[in-house]
Design a protein around this motif. Structure first.
Motif, PDB file in Angstrom:
ATOM      1  N   ALA A   1     -20.941   7.519   7.469  1.00  0.00           N
ATOM      2  CA  ALA A   1     -20.736   8.251   6.099  1.00  0.00           C
ATOM      3  C   ALA A   1     -19.305   7.950   5.362  1.00  0.00           C
ATOM      4  CB  ALA A   1     -20.943   9.821   6.299  1.00  0.00           C
ATOM      5  N   HIS A   2     -18.563   8.024   5.929  1.00  0.00           N
ATOM      6  CA  HIS A   2     -17.234   7.738   5.425  1.00  0.00           C
ATOM      7  C   HIS A   2     -17.128   6.384   4.850  1.00  0.00           C
ATOM      8  CE1 HIS A   2     -16.548   6.129   9.413  1.00  0.00           C
ATOM      9  NE2 HIS A   2     -15.488   5.255   9.054  1.00  0.00           N
ATOM     10  N   VAL A   3     -17.762   5.297   5.201  1.00  0.00           N
ATOM     11  CA  VAL A   3     -17.854   4.034   4.808  1.00  0.00           C
ATOM     12  C   VAL A   3     -18.634   4.284   3.398  1.00  0.00           C
ATOM     13  CG1 VAL A   3     -18.595   1.689   4.992  1.00  0.00           C
ATOM     14  CG2 VAL A   3     -17.765   2.821   6.806  1.00  0.00           C
ATOM     15  N   LYS A   4     -19.623   5.026   3.414  1.00  0.00           N
ATOM     16  CA  LYS A   4     -20.390   4.959   2.098  1.00  0.00           C
ATOM     17  C   LYS A   4     -19.666   5.665   1.086  1.00  0.00           C
ATOM     18  CE  LYS A   4     -24.039   6.699   4.103  1.00  0.00           C
ATOM     19  NZ  LYS A   4     -25.666   7.052   4.191  1.00  0.00           N
ATOM     20  N   GLU A   5     -18.932   6.858   1.437  1.00  0.00           N
ATOM     21  CA  GLU A   5     -18.189   7.664   0.641  1.00  0.00           C
ATOM     22  C   GLU A   5     -17.033   6.923  -0.127  1.00  0.00           C
ATOM     23  OE1 GLU A   5     -15.553  11.761   0.775  1.00  0.00           O
ATOM     24  OE2 GLU A   5     -16.742  11.178   2.290  1.00  0.00           O
ATOM     25  N   ALA A   6     -16.224   6.086   0.846  1.00  0.00           N
ATOM     26  CA  ALA A   6     -15.037   5.187   0.390  1.00  0.00           C
ATOM     27  C   ALA A   6     -15.888   4.244  -0.890  1.00  0.00           C
ATOM     28  CB  ALA A   6     -14.625   4.337   1.421  1.00  0.00           C
ATOM     29  N   LEU A   7     -17.047   3.608  -0.603  1.00  0.00           N
ATOM     30  CA  LEU A   7     -17.463   2.711  -1.449  1.00  0.00           C
ATOM     31  C   LEU A   7     -17.793   3.460  -2.793  1.00  0.00           C
ATOM     32  CD1 LEU A   7     -18.668  -0.126  -2.215  1.00  0.00           C
ATOM     33  CD2 LEU A   7     -20.973   0.725  -1.459  1.00  0.00           C
ATOM     34  N   VAL A   8     -18.644   4.455  -2.770  1.00  0.00           N
ATOM     35  CA  VAL A   8     -18.761   5.330  -4.005  1.00  0.00           C
ATOM     36  C   VAL A   8     -17.413   5.850  -4.735  1.00  0.00           C
ATOM     37  CG1 VAL A   8     -19.817   7.613  -4.854  1.00  0.00           C
ATOM     38  CG2 VAL A   8     -20.839   6.240  -2.950  1.00  0.00           C
ATOM     39  N   GLU A   9     -16.409   6.258  -3.911  1.00  0.00           N
ATOM     40  CA  GLU A   9     -15.347   6.786  -4.759  1.00  0.00           C
ATOM     41  C   GLU A   9     -14.641   5.590  -5.380  1.00  0.00           C
ATOM     42  OE1 GLU A   9     -14.188  10.035  -5.298  1.00  0.00           O
ATOM     43  OE2 GLU A   9     -16.022  10.389  -4.477  1.00  0.00           O
ATOM     44  N   ALA A  10     -14.706   4.551  -4.720  1.00  0.00           N
ATOM     45  CA  ALA A  10     -13.871   3.243  -5.319  1.00  0.00           C
ATOM     46  C   ALA A  10     -14.834   2.848  -6.532  1.00  0.00           C
ATOM     47  CB  ALA A  10     -13.700   1.908  -4.262  1.00  0.00           C
ATOM     48  N   ALA A  11     -16.186   2.717  -6.813  1.00  0.00           N
ATOM     49  CA  ALA A  11     -16.672   2.441  -7.543  1.00  0.00           C
ATOM     50  C   ALA A  11     -16.600   3.350  -9.005  1.00  0.00           C
ATOM     51  CB  ALA A  11     -18.277   2.430  -7.193  1.00  0.00           C
ATOM     52  N   LYS A  12     -16.229   4.450  -8.801  1.00  0.00           N
ATOM     53  CA  LYS A  12     -15.888   5.530  -9.926  1.00  0.00           C
ATOM     54  C   LYS A  12     -14.914   4.756 -10.570  1.00  0.00           C
ATOM     55  CE  LYS A  12     -17.868   9.655  -7.762  1.00  0.00           C
ATOM     56  NZ  LYS A  12     -17.589  10.946  -7.076  1.00  0.00           N
ATOM     57  N   ASP A  13     -13.857   4.204 -10.008  1.00  0.00           N
ATOM     58  CA  ASP A  13     -12.555   3.781 -10.725  1.00  0.00           C
ATOM     59  C   ASP A  13     -12.839   2.425 -11.480  1.00  0.00           C
ATOM     60  OD1 ASP A  13     -10.172   2.913 -11.202  1.00  0.00           O
ATOM     61  OD2 ASP A  13      -9.068   2.999  -9.174  1.00  0.00           O
ATOM     62  N   SER A  14     -12.556   2.517 -12.749  1.00  0.00           N
ATOM     63  CA  SER A  14     -12.916   1.479 -13.575  1.00  0.00           C
ATOM     64  C   SER A  14     -11.935   0.160 -13.168  1.00  0.00           C
ATOM     65  CB  SER A  14     -12.785   1.660 -15.060  1.00  0.00           C
ATOM     66  OG  SER A  14     -13.744   2.751 -15.566  1.00  0.00           O
ATOM     67  N   ASN A  15     -10.901   0.409 -12.654  1.00  0.00           N
ATOM     68  CA  ASN A  15     -10.114  -0.644 -12.430  1.00  0.00           C
ATOM     69  C   ASN A  15     -10.433  -1.656 -11.049  1.00  0.00           C
ATOM     70  OD1 ASN A  15      -7.914  -0.626 -14.225  1.00  0.00           O
ATOM     71  ND2 ASN A  15      -7.172   1.355 -12.808  1.00  0.00           N
ATOM     72  N   MET A  16     -11.550  -0.850 -10.241  1.00  0.00           N
ATOM     73  CA  MET A  16     -12.205  -1.501  -9.243  1.00  0.00           C
ATOM     74  C   MET A  16     -13.213  -2.523  -9.426  1.00  0.00           C
ATOM     75  SD  MET A  16     -11.053  -0.446  -6.182  1.00  0.00           S
ATOM     76  CE  MET A  16      -9.349  -0.744  -6.896  1.00  0.00           C
ATOM     77  N   TRP A  17     -13.421  -2.565 -10.937  1.00  0.00           N
ATOM     78  CA  TRP A  17     -14.687  -3.470 -11.321  1.00  0.00           C
ATOM     79  C   TRP A  17     -13.916  -4.830 -11.914  1.00  0.00           C
ATOM     80  CZ3 TRP A  17     -19.832  -2.242 -11.030  1.00  0.00           C
ATOM     81  CH2 TRP A  17     -20.335  -1.369 -10.636  1.00  0.00           C
ATOM     82  N   LYS A  18     -12.795  -4.912 -12.037  1.00  0.00           N
ATOM     83  CA  LYS A  18     -12.127  -6.207 -12.380  1.00  0.00           C
ATOM     84  C   LYS A  18     -12.283  -7.187 -11.294  1.00  0.00           C
ATOM     85  CE  LYS A  18      -9.086  -3.716 -15.386  1.00  0.00           C
ATOM     86  NZ  LYS A  18      -7.529  -3.328 -15.648  1.00  0.00           N
ATOM     87  N   TYR A  19     -12.034  -8.568 -11.605  1.00  0.00           N
ATOM     88  CA  TYR A  19     -11.896  -9.572 -10.575  1.00  0.00           C
ATOM     89  C   TYR A  19     -10.815  -9.411  -9.582  1.00  0.00           C
ATOM     90  CZ  TYR A  19     -13.863 -12.925 -14.051  1.00  0.00           C
ATOM     91  OH  TYR A  19     -14.553 -13.443 -14.926  1.00  0.00           O
ATOM     92  N   ALA A  20     -11.459  -9.370  -8.341  1.00  0.00           N
ATOM     93  CA  ALA A  20     -10.479  -9.130  -7.040  1.00  0.00           C
ATOM     94  C   ALA A  20      -9.347 -10.194  -6.971  1.00  0.00           C
ATOM     95  CB  ALA A  20     -11.522  -9.101  -5.806  1.00  0.00           C
ATOM     96  N   LEU A  21      -9.736 -11.332  -7.226  1.00  0.00           N
ATOM     97  CA  LEU A  21      -8.922 -12.528  -6.915  1.00  0.00           C
ATOM     98  C   LEU A  21      -8.270 -12.953  -5.671  1.00  0.00           C
ATOM     99  CD1 LEU A  21      -6.673 -12.442 -10.334  1.00  0.00           C
ATOM    100  CD2 LEU A  21      -9.039 -13.700  -9.725  1.00  0.00           C
ATOM    101  N   ALA A  22      -8.114 -11.660  -4.768  1.00  0.00           N
ATOM    102  CA  ALA A  22      -7.554 -11.905  -3.442  1.00  0.00           C
ATOM    103  C   ALA A  22      -8.057 -10.733  -2.729  1.00  0.00           C
ATOM    104  CB  ALA A  22      -6.006 -11.981  -3.311  1.00  0.00           C
ATOM    105  N   ASP A  23      -7.933 -10.802  -1.418  1.00  0.00           N
ATOM    106  CA  ASP A  23      -7.815  -9.494  -0.652  1.00  0.00           C
ATOM    107  C   ASP A  23      -6.937  -8.353  -0.723  1.00  0.00           C
ATOM    108  OD1 ASP A  23     -10.018 -11.046   0.665  1.00  0.00           O
ATOM    109  OD2 ASP A  23      -9.153 -11.627   2.579  1.00  0.00           O
ATOM    110  N   LEU A  24      -7.374  -7.232  -0.797  1.00  0.00           N
ATOM    111  CA  LEU A  24      -6.318  -6.078  -1.089  1.00  0.00           C
ATOM    112  C   LEU A  24      -5.299  -6.418   0.312  1.00  0.00           C
ATOM    113  CD1 LEU A  24      -8.560  -3.385  -2.089  1.00  0.00           C
ATOM    114  CD2 LEU A  24      -7.008  -4.491  -3.463  1.00  0.00           C
ATOM    115  N   PRO A  25      -3.937  -5.954   0.140  1.00  0.00           N
ATOM    116  CA  PRO A  25      -3.149  -6.177   1.452  1.00  0.00           C
ATOM    117  C   PRO A  25      -3.436  -5.017   2.377  1.00  0.00           C
ATOM    118  CG  PRO A  25      -1.792  -6.276  -0.789  1.00  0.00           C
ATOM    119  CD  PRO A  25      -3.218  -6.123  -1.077  1.00  0.00           C
TER     120      PRO A  25
END
Length: 386
Positions: A46-70
């Protein structure tokens, strides 16, 4: 249009043909029990699905990733330390890939030239062969047989073949044969790699699905492994994230750099909300993973006990979400058996021959149903007379 000659290296995809016949049977009103494809039926945490949903609400998360997050790279480093006891990983030793399937294809293209040689197990997951063939390489098979408990035996590999090989694929716990590695086996493989100057590519998809009290491990827990190898570490089976396509290539910095360079030509990185979900999986509680392993063992026991009770040889199934079963009653043609089984019992399994020449005479069954569903499959097989 003339299509690439590359396509000539591949036959028809067996899962597609099995699925097509399944749809025909279901259209006729037949009940079909599908044990052919290893897609987990357990829930992602459940905590994995929640993290995905919360991140998807942030418009900045929809940009090119370009690299792995540190934070993602650090989560992998910390996970390897806490889960496997592997210390000393650095950021230049880790990169995400969109599933091991994609990652191994990219790695093969980055490392191989036309005519290079790759050592692959026989039988093996078809990806290991396909990724090398797409890159134009040749294949040499090393056997996984009942005589060696379906474990690699490097003493059986011709030295001249090993000297020519660029890398060797090792997959433990093994899909499809269900064998689990030991420190002795890994020590032999590492010494073999040193002696023949070849890279070991270890597929670590099932370290959290191992039975009978045996603990799952990473290739890098073994002395000298980091000098000769890389490992694909997947979140698909441990955390039931198959569709999210999250895996990591871990190990030698020179290999990581080569794959990164190739990936940069055609890929803008992993979708950032998926990276956030992966961080949640790696840093979160692991109770669900351990409980899931126990439930897989219940399924393994139900299926193997059932098949043995109706006259089959007890299958090899020490790890992974698959059971590797010898055809009963002296049968030898796995594809013909699977087609007959589907028609007479409504049970779909995968022919062993689709995993390589050494798979003929066997079938693979996936532990994708609760114990009662697997017992129902066994009852259907018994009723069919097969």
């Amino acid at each position: 249009m003339r299509f690439s000659k590359r396509l000539d290296r591949f036959g028809d995809e067996v899962f597609a043909s099995l699925n097509a016949r399944r749809r025909e049977l279901e259209a006729q009103g037949r009940e079909v029990i599908d044990l052919s494809v290893g897609t987990p039926d357990f829930e992602p945490p459940a905590h994995v699905k929640e993290a995905l949903v919360e991140a998807a609400k942030d418009s900045n998360m929809w940009k090119y990733a370009l690299a792995d997050l540190p934070e993602l790279t650090q989560a992998v480093i910390d996970y390897y330390a806490s889960r496997f006891g592997v210390e000393g990983l650095e950021p230049n030793m880790i990169m995400s890939v969109n599933g091991t399937q994609e990652g191994m294809g990219r790695m093969a293209s980055a490392l191989l030239d036309e005519g290079d040689l790759v050592l692959v197990p026989d039988p093996c997951y078809p990806l290991f062969r396909a990724s090398a063939l797409i890159a134009g390489a040749d294949l040499a098979f090393y056997p996984l047989s009942a005589e060696t408990n379906f474990l690699p035996d490097v003493s059986r590999i011709d030295s001249a073949v090993a000297d020519r090989a660029k890398y060797m694929v090792v997959s433990l716990p093994a899909n499809p044969v269900g064998s689990v590695g030991t420190p002795e086996v890994y020590a032999q493989i590492i010494e073999f790699a040193r002696a023949h100057d070849l890279l070991i590519v270890h597929d670590n998809a099932y370290s959290d699905i191992i039975f009978d009290g045996v603990e799952g491990h990473s290739f890098f827990e073994n002395e000298g492994a980091s000098e000769v190898g890389v490992e694909f570490f997947s979140l698909s089976k441990s955390f039931n994230m198959t569709g999210a396509r999250v895996s990591f290539l871990v190990g030698r910095p020179d290999v990581i750099a080569a794959v990164r360079k190739l990936r940069a030509q055609s890929d803008y990185g992993m979708f950032l909300p998926i990276q956030r979900a992966a961080i949640a999986a790696l840093t979160g509680p692991r109770e669900q993973v351990r409980e899931q392993e126990r439930r897989y063992q219940e399924r393994r026991d139900a299926l193997c006990d059932g098949l043995e009770s109706i006259g089959w040889e007890r299958p090899n199934a020490h790890g992974s979400m698959f059971v590797w079963a010898r055809l009963p009653h002296g049968r030898t043609d796995s594809m013909a058996f699977c087609l007959e089984l589907m028609e007479k019992a409504g049970v779909i399994v995968t022919p062993g021959a689709s995993f390589g020449p050494g798979g003929e005479g066997f079938v693979r069954m996936a532990l994708v149903l609760p114990p009662e569903g697997l017992r129902r499959a066994v009852a259907a097989i018994e009723a069919s007379g097969l």
